[in-house]
Design an enzyme around this catalytic site. Structure first.
Site, PDB file in Angstrom:
ATOM      1  N   GLY A 172       0.844  -1.194   0.000  1.00 14.52           N
ATOM      2  CA  GLY A 172       0.000   0.000   0.000  1.00 14.52           C
ATOM      3  C   GLY A 172       0.870   1.232   0.000  1.00 14.52           C
ATOM      4  O   GLY A 172       2.027   1.189   0.417  1.00 14.52           O
ATOM      5  N   LEU A 221       7.191   1.972   3.770  1.00 16.13           N
ATOM      6  CA  LEU A 221       8.169   2.430   2.780  1.00 16.13           C
ATOM      7  C   LEU A 221       8.795   3.758   3.187  1.00 16.13           C
ATOM      8  O   LEU A 221       9.917   4.059   2.778  1.00 16.13           O
ATOM      9  CB  LEU A 221       7.507   2.560   1.403  1.00 16.13           C
ATOM     10  N   GLN A 278       2.986   9.970   0.925  1.00 12.45           N
ATOM     11  CA  GLN A 278       4.313   9.329   0.939  1.00 12.45           C
ATOM     12  C   GLN A 278       5.124   9.652  -0.314  1.00 12.45           C
ATOM     13  O   GLN A 278       6.317   9.354  -0.362  1.00 12.45           O
ATOM     14  CB  GLN A 278       4.177   7.812   1.075  1.00 12.45           C
ATOM     15  N   HIS A 325      -3.334   1.080   8.279  1.00 12.99           N
ATOM     16  CA  HIS A 325      -2.001   1.702   8.208  1.00 12.99           C
ATOM     17  C   HIS A 325      -2.029   2.894   7.241  1.00 12.99           C
ATOM     18  O   HIS A 325      -1.548   3.983   7.567  1.00 12.99           O
ATOM     19  CB  HIS A 325      -0.993   0.638   7.753  1.00 12.99           C
ATOM     20  N   GLU A 326      -2.615   2.690   6.057  1.00 11.22           N
ATOM     21  CA  GLU A 326      -2.624   3.754   5.040  1.00 11.22           C
ATOM     22  C   GLU A 326      -3.530   4.907   5.459  1.00 11.22           C
ATOM     23  O   GLU A 326      -3.207   6.076   5.219  1.00 11.22           O
ATOM     24  CB  GLU A 326      -3.061   3.203   3.677  1.00 11.22           C
ATOM     25  N   HIS A 361      -1.775   7.324   7.556  1.00 13.37           N
ATOM     26  CA  HIS A 361      -0.941   8.278   6.819  1.00 13.37           C
ATOM     27  C   HIS A 361      -1.721   9.549   6.477  1.00 13.37           C
ATOM     28  O   HIS A 361      -1.159  10.647   6.489  1.00 13.37           O
ATOM     29  CB  HIS A 361      -0.432   7.658   5.512  1.00 13.37           C
TER      30      HIS A 361
HETATM   31 ZN    ZN Z   1       3.299   3.417   5.646  1.00 14.69          ZN
END
Ligand code: ZN
Length: 174
Positions: free
Chosen positions: A48, A97, A53, A139-140, A143
């Protein structure tokens, strides 16, 4: 298509709250950029990737949690996703990442419902998403609020990661 540069720990944009995408912004240029986001996710071996990011604080996620097993690319681009979390708690290891070299156990919910629009502006909804996909979506979504998985580590795990995080932050300043 282009592979975009991933921003890493220490870059202040990762702490920004991402803004919603306006329907008027959804055009061919936006769709092309979303394809780049997807391409970048595969190139970096991620399951993902959030827009922030790659330096764009807008509410867009690319996700494909099955590719590692199926070897068939089946990405979903979530624009303006809304997540409802449900179910019990479960703990598993995560990485990011944007925080290379750091992994740790994070407690998430087992199941989520998600509503979003696609890159053509059409609405979608899925319910009772579980497993790695549910974890990845949580998780995403973090962000988009400027939250990183290391914020959710236990104090002991966080202090173990501290040295690597400081190193990443220094590389950022360099
Ligand atoms: Zn992440």
């Amino acid at each position: 298509m282009a592979v975009l540069r991933i921003v890493t720990w220490g870059d202040p944009i990762l702490r920004k709250k991402s803004r919603p995408v306006e329907l008027s912004e959804i055009d061919d240029a936006f769709r092309a950029w979303c394809r780049d986001l997807v391409e970048t996710m595969y190139e970096e071996d991620g399951v993902g990737l959030a827009a922030v990011q790659v330096g764009k604080a807008i509410r867009v996620l690319a996700v494909d949690t099955a590719y590692g097993e199926t070897n068939v690319k089946d990405p979903v681009v979530y624009v303006n996703p809304v997540l409802e979390i449900e179910g019990g708690l479960c703990e598993d290891s995560e990485g990011c990442l944007s925080v290379p070299g750091v992994r740790g156990k994070v407690v998430r919910r087992e199941s989520v419902n998600i509503s979003w629009i696609d890159v053509d502006g059409n609405p979608h909804r899925r319910e009772n998403v579980t497993g790695l996909e549910a974890r990845c979506l949580q998780h995403e979504m973090d962000h988009l609020e400027g939250v990183l998985f290391v914020d959710r580590l236990s104090p002991a795990a966080r202090s173990l990661a501290e040295g690597k995080l400081r190193k990443l932050a220094r590389q950022q300043g360099a």
